[in-house]
Scaffold this motif. Structure first.
Motif, PDB file in Angstrom:
ATOM      1  N   VAL A 102      41.750  26.464  43.078  1.00 31.39           N
ATOM      2  CA  VAL A 102      42.289  27.769  43.485  1.00 31.39           C
ATOM      3  C   VAL A 102      42.415  28.625  42.237  1.00 31.39           C
ATOM      4  CG1 VAL A 102      44.108  28.976  44.713  1.00 31.39           C
ATOM      5  CG2 VAL A 102      43.574  26.606  45.308  1.00 31.39           C
ATOM      6  N   ASP A 103      41.472  29.530  42.064  1.00 34.66           N
ATOM      7  CA  ASP A 103      41.436  30.342  40.849  1.00 34.66           C
ATOM      8  C   ASP A 103      42.096  31.697  41.084  1.00 34.66           C
ATOM      9  OD1 ASP A 103      40.402  30.530  38.051  1.00 34.66           O
ATOM     10  OD2 ASP A 103      39.440  32.302  38.908  1.00 34.66           O
ATOM     11  N   SER A 104      42.946  32.066  40.152  1.00 39.91           N
ATOM     12  CA  SER A 104      43.650  33.352  40.259  1.00 39.91           C
ATOM     13  C   SER A 104      42.921  34.433  39.482  1.00 39.91           C
ATOM     14  CB  SER A 104      45.091  33.193  39.755  1.00 39.91           C
ATOM     15  OG  SER A 104      45.801  32.253  40.518  1.00 39.91           O
ATOM     16  N   ARG A 105      41.617  34.531  39.764  1.00 38.89           N
ATOM     17  CA  ARG A 105      40.756  35.560  39.178  1.00 38.89           C
ATOM     18  C   ARG A 105      40.715  35.480  37.656  1.00 38.89           C
ATOM     19  NH1 ARG A 105      42.941  36.857  43.717  1.00 38.89           N
ATOM     20  NH2 ARG A 105      41.703  37.807  45.371  1.00 38.89           N
ATOM     21  N   ASP A 129      42.885  32.821  45.229  1.00 36.61           N
ATOM     22  CA  ASP A 129      44.091  33.078  46.019  1.00 36.61           C
ATOM     23  C   ASP A 129      44.262  34.580  46.212  1.00 36.61           C
ATOM     24  OD1 ASP A 129      44.665  33.596  43.391  1.00 36.61           O
ATOM     25  OD2 ASP A 129      46.464  32.374  43.288  1.00 36.61           O
ATOM     26  N   PRO A 130      44.951  35.007  47.274  1.00 39.51           N
ATOM     27  CA  PRO A 130      45.213  36.434  47.489  1.00 39.51           C
ATOM     28  C   PRO A 130      46.095  36.985  46.364  1.00 39.51           C
ATOM     29  CG  PRO A 130      45.626  35.149  49.485  1.00 39.51           C
ATOM     30  CD  PRO A 130      45.471  34.167  48.375  1.00 39.51           C
ATOM     31  N   PRO A 131      46.191  38.308  46.258  1.00 38.66           N
ATOM     32  CA  PRO A 131      47.071  38.909  45.237  1.00 38.66           C
ATOM     33  C   PRO A 131      48.486  38.339  45.311  1.00 38.66           C
ATOM     34  CG  PRO A 131      45.713  40.592  46.256  1.00 38.66           C
ATOM     35  CD  PRO A 131      45.465  39.325  47.031  1.00 38.66           C
ATOM     36  N   LEU A 132      49.079  38.154  44.168  1.00 34.83           N
ATOM     37  CA  LEU A 132      50.387  37.512  44.075  1.00 34.83           C
ATOM     38  C   LEU A 132      51.484  38.397  44.661  1.00 34.83           C
ATOM     39  CD1 LEU A 132      51.953  35.041  42.879  1.00 34.83           C
ATOM     40  CD2 LEU A 132      52.306  36.437  40.827  1.00 34.83           C
ATOM     41  N   PRO A 133      52.226  37.916  45.665  1.00 31.84           N
ATOM     42  CA  PRO A 133      53.356  38.679  46.200  1.00 31.84           C
ATOM     43  C   PRO A 133      54.460  38.805  45.143  1.00 31.84           C
ATOM     44  CG  PRO A 133      52.669  36.957  47.730  1.00 31.84           C
ATOM     45  CD  PRO A 133      51.982  36.686  46.437  1.00 31.84           C
ATOM     46  N   PRO A 134      55.283  39.832  45.215  1.00 27.12           N
ATOM     47  CA  PRO A 134      56.298  40.059  44.183  1.00 27.12           C
ATOM     48  C   PRO A 134      57.371  38.982  44.108  1.00 27.12           C
ATOM     49  CG  PRO A 134      56.560  41.603  46.014  1.00 27.12           C
ATOM     50  CD  PRO A 134      55.257  40.916  46.222  1.00 27.12           C
ATOM     51  N   ASP A 135      57.580  38.234  45.182  1.00 27.02           N
ATOM     52  CA  ASP A 135      58.639  37.218  45.171  1.00 27.02           C
ATOM     53  C   ASP A 135      58.109  35.815  44.887  1.00 27.02           C
ATOM     54  OD1 ASP A 135      57.278  37.244  47.582  1.00 27.02           O
ATOM     55  OD2 ASP A 135      59.020  36.673  48.785  1.00 27.02           O
ATOM     56  N   TRP A 136      56.847  35.703  44.477  1.00 23.85           N
ATOM     57  CA  TRP A 136      56.244  34.409  44.167  1.00 23.85           C
ATOM     58  C   TRP A 136      55.939  34.305  42.672  1.00 23.85           C
ATOM     59  CZ3 TRP A 136      54.475  30.104  47.166  1.00 23.85           C
ATOM     60  CH2 TRP A 136      54.711  30.205  48.540  1.00 23.85           C
ATOM     61  N   ARG A 139      51.918  29.863  39.933  1.00 23.08           N
ATOM     62  CA  ARG A 139      51.494  28.478  40.153  1.00 23.08           C
ATOM     63  C   ARG A 139      51.791  27.999  41.569  1.00 23.08           C
ATOM     64  NH1 ARG A 139      53.379  23.353  39.742  1.00 23.08           N
ATOM     65  NH2 ARG A 139      51.906  21.782  38.964  1.00 23.08           N
ATOM     66  N   PRO A 140      53.028  28.107  42.067  1.00 24.30           N
ATOM     67  CA  PRO A 140      53.265  27.675  43.453  1.00 24.30           C
ATOM     68  C   PRO A 140      52.461  28.481  44.471  1.00 24.30           C
ATOM     69  CG  PRO A 140      55.223  28.749  42.546  1.00 24.30           C
ATOM     70  CD  PRO A 140      54.290  28.494  41.408  1.00 24.30           C
ATOM     71  N   TRP A 141      52.181  29.759  44.163  1.00 23.27           N
ATOM     72  CA  TRP A 141      51.369  30.573  45.068  1.00 23.27           C
ATOM     73  C   TRP A 141      49.952  30.008  45.193  1.00 23.27           C
ATOM     74  CZ3 TRP A 141      51.358  33.671  48.954  1.00 23.27           C
ATOM     75  CH2 TRP A 141      50.297  34.550  49.205  1.00 23.27           C
ATOM     76  N   ALA A 142      49.354  29.648  44.059  1.00 24.66           N
ATOM     77  CA  ALA A 142      48.012  29.068  44.090  1.00 24.66           C
ATOM     78  C   ALA A 142      48.016  27.722  44.812  1.00 24.66           C
ATOM     79  CB  ALA A 142      47.484  28.909  42.663  1.00 24.66           C
ATOM     80  N   LEU A 143      49.007  26.887  44.508  1.00 21.19           N
ATOM     81  CA  LEU A 143      49.092  25.584  45.167  1.00 21.19           C
ATOM     82  C   LEU A 143      49.311  25.729  46.674  1.00 21.19           C
ATOM     83  CD1 LEU A 143      51.255  23.754  42.497  1.00 21.19           C
ATOM     84  CD2 LEU A 143      48.938  23.088  43.183  1.00 21.19           C
ATOM     85  N   HIS A 144      50.123  26.689  47.052  1.00 32.10           N
ATOM     86  CA  HIS A 144      50.390  26.916  48.473  1.00 32.10           C
ATOM     87  C   HIS A 144      49.113  27.324  49.200  1.00 32.10           C
ATOM     88  CE1 HIS A 144      52.788  27.842  51.993  1.00 32.10           C
ATOM     89  NE2 HIS A 144      52.251  29.047  52.063  1.00 32.10           N
ATOM     90  N   ASN A 145      48.338  28.198  48.586  1.00 31.95           N
ATOM     91  CA  ASN A 145      47.095  28.625  49.222  1.00 31.95           C
ATOM     92  C   ASN A 145      46.064  27.504  49.255  1.00 31.95           C
ATOM     93  OD1 ASN A 145      46.949  31.716  49.948  1.00 31.95           O
ATOM     94  ND2 ASN A 145      48.224  31.552  48.121  1.00 31.95           N
ATOM     95  N   GLY A 146      46.073  26.660  48.239  1.00 28.46           N
ATOM     96  CA  GLY A 146      45.191  25.500  48.269  1.00 28.46           C
ATOM     97  C   GLY A 146      45.576  24.535  49.370  1.00 28.46           C
TER      98      GLY A 146
END
Length: 412
Positions: A102-105, A129-136, A139-146
């Motif tokens: 899961v690459d964050s661009r 992964d989609p653009p990072l939400p302000p409350d995330w 790392r957990p955002w990428a893992l969650h999307n994976g």
């Protein structure tokens, strides 16, 4: 008259010396009143290490575990260090169904390296992964999307960091342990690869702040709020992650691994933090500066702890890790000057014992380090002298919220 003045002066000097002794004794008595209980707590924690689970051992592949695991690797500009991780993942056997990067661009060659691996191993796939939400946090955002993108046929999810080097039997060893012991979630303590003199001196002292607070990897019986974890290798039942909403409960945490594991442990799941030095290596940071700045700012675990836990742990570390060497030097100087009192002698003995314990722990954690490429490897043995600095680093990170993390900038 002269004799009277002389006698008066001697009396006054004696009174001053007497008052100094009283002040000295009061100081040491107060210190001992808080340091002795802290030392007793430390000893009780370390004694648990005698009955801890042994290090995880490499296991042979088991056909019963075919396709049981989906691997998720979060990346952001990891080109300089991801190659050993990709190679290690290609060597995992048929237990691994898929390996999702899961690459964050990334703006470096990270995606290109993944595509090269994909050309020889079809289990690899690269997603953004989609653009990072302000409350995330990233790392957990990428893992969650994976996790959300993983196959529903996989029974287990393995989150692993790009700076790790997995042993070929990592996944089958995790599966064997989980099924034998009935674990729902396992994280591993790795073998750290150290290269440069500064990190050889500082890194073990920072690691010791975790050992002092939470005990060694493999210990049993920790309450949910004291469970330790390492997200570099996070192995969890898929059904359990689904139950807790993936990584959402740790979305704003800069120590998401510990936050999520403690939340999961609170549900009654059986979790374990094990010694994985035989199946997992990691090269986290390049040198002392990066180790101080990057690792040091997450070791307070404030996002997974209450304020009472944070400051209680900081006081504990100060008493048993930061102060023993300065206090040993101070009391030794007092005793050498002839100003010996019983409280001073007890303080000298207690802090000498704490330092001896610390040196013994340095020997105990030696197996957790790969020093084959190290320059100045002997500095590892001087790491107890970095303990005051390590505890000070925990204090600094306890009072500050990170503004940047893993290549991202955060507000507030």
């Amino acid at each position: 008259m002269t004799n009277f003045i002389g006698q008066t002066g001697i009396y006054c000097l004696g009174l001053i010396d007497s008052q100094a002794f009283v002040f000295q004794d009061v100081f040491f008595l107060v210190l001992l009143a808080i340091q002795i209980p802290a030392a007793a707590i430390l000893l009780s924690r370390l004694l648990k290490g005698a009955v801890r689970r042994p290090p995880l051992q490499p296991q042979l592949p088991n056909p019963n575990f075919f396709g049981a695991v989906s691997v998720v690797v979060p990346t952001l500009n990891e080109a300089d260090r991801i190659a050993p991780c990709l190679e290690g993942l290609t060597r995992q056997t048929y237990e691994v169904r898929e390996i999702t990067i899961v690459d964050s661009r990334s703006t470096d060659k990270t995606p290109d390296l993944v595509r090269v691996a994909q050309a020889t191993d079809p289990r690899f796939r690269l997603i953004n992964d989609p653009p990072l939400p302000p409350d995330w946090v990233g790392r957990p955002w990428a893992l969650h999307n994976g996790f959300l993108a993983s196959s529903s046929h996989s029974e287990w999810i393995l989150g692993i960091d790009a700076d790790t080097i997995p042993h070929p039997s990592l996944v089958c060893s995790l599966l064997e342990m989980a099924n034998r012991e009935g674990f729902d979630l396992i994280t591993l303590s790795p073998r750290f690869i150290l290269k440069y003199p500064g990190e050889l001196w500082l890194q073990p002292a920072l690691l010791m702040t975790l050992v002092y607070r939470f005990g060694a990897a493999g210990e049993v019986g920790s309450s949910p709020e004291r469970v330790m974890a390492n997200g570099q290798c996070f192995f969890c039942r898929r059904s359990l992650l689904e139950k807790v909403g993936g990584y959402t409960s740790a979305k704003g945490s800069f120590c998401d691994d510990v936050t999520l594991v403690r939340n999961i442990a609170a549900t009654g799941a059986k979790v374990a933090f094990l010694d994985g030095a035989n199946v997992l290596k990691v090269r986290m940071y390049e040198g002392m500066k990066e180790t101080w700045e990057e690792w040091g700012r997450s070791l307070d675990l404030k996002d997974a702890s209450t304020s009472a836990q944070i400051w209680g742990d900081l006081a504990f570390l100060t008493l048993v890790q930061a102060l023993p060497i300065p206090l040993l030097i101070l009391t030794a100087a007092i005793v050498a000057s002839g100003n010996t009192t019983l409280p001073a002698l007890i303080t000298l003995g207690l802090n000498g014992a704490l330092i001896a314990m610390r040196l013994g722990l340095n020997a105990a954690i030696l197996q957790s380090y790969d020093r084959a490429q190290a320059k100045g490897a002997g500095l590892f043995w001087l790491s107890p002298f970095a303990d005051p600095a390590a505890v000070f680093r925990i204090f600094l990170s306890s009072t500050r919220k990170p503004k940047s993390w893993r290549g991202r900038t955060y507000g507030g």
